[in-house]
Scaffold this motif. Structure first.
Motif, PDB file in Angstrom:
ATOM      1  N   UNK A  34       0.637  40.239   2.424  1.00 30.52           N
ATOM      2  CA  UNK A  34       0.263  40.669   1.077  1.00 30.52           C
ATOM      3  C   UNK A  34      -0.686  39.658   0.441  1.00 30.52           C
ATOM      4  N   UNK A  35      -0.388  38.386   0.607  1.00 29.07           N
ATOM      5  CA  UNK A  35      -1.223  37.331   0.034  1.00 29.07           C
ATOM      6  C   UNK A  35      -2.612  37.348   0.677  1.00 29.07           C
ATOM      7  N   UNK A  36      -2.669  37.526   1.981  1.00 29.22           N
ATOM      8  CA  UNK A  36      -3.958  37.588   2.683  1.00 29.22           C
ATOM      9  C   UNK A  36      -4.768  38.775   2.171  1.00 29.22           C
ATOM     10  N   UNK A  37      -4.134  39.917   1.976  1.00 27.60           N
ATOM     11  CA  UNK A  37      -4.837  41.106   1.485  1.00 27.60           C
ATOM     12  C   UNK A  37      -5.362  40.869   0.068  1.00 27.60           C
ATOM     13  N   UNK A  38      -4.566  40.212  -0.778  1.00 23.11           N
ATOM     14  CA  UNK A  38      -5.018  39.897  -2.140  1.00 23.11           C
ATOM     15  C   UNK A  38      -6.230  38.970  -2.092  1.00 23.11           C
TER      16      UNK A  38
END
Length: 69
Positions: A34-38
């Motif tokens: 999720x953090x990578x996608x953000x």
């Protein structure tokens, strides 16, 4: 307790521990994804913004001498 029963019990405990560890790692991986996608979304927006600003600066009129020189 027989040796075989003791061995099976140890294997079951080890399996339970490994299953818990795998679940925790899976949760951490999902959170990191999720953090990578953000971050990817933010990077894409910043790239678009940078390219837009760069295009605007290229379209600026050339600096010329004022008429009183």
């Amino acid at each position: 307790m027989s040796e075989e029963t003791h061995r099976i019990t140890r294997l079951e405990e080890m399996l339970a521990h490994q299953a818990k560890t795998i679940e925790e790692l899976s949760d951490q991986l999902a959170e990191q994804w999720k953090i990578v996608e953000q971050m990817r979304t933010k990077l894409d927006r910043l790239t678009e913004r940078f390219l837009s600003l760069e295009e605007q600066s290229l379209e600026a009129p050339a600096i010329t001498r004022p008429p009183h020189y």
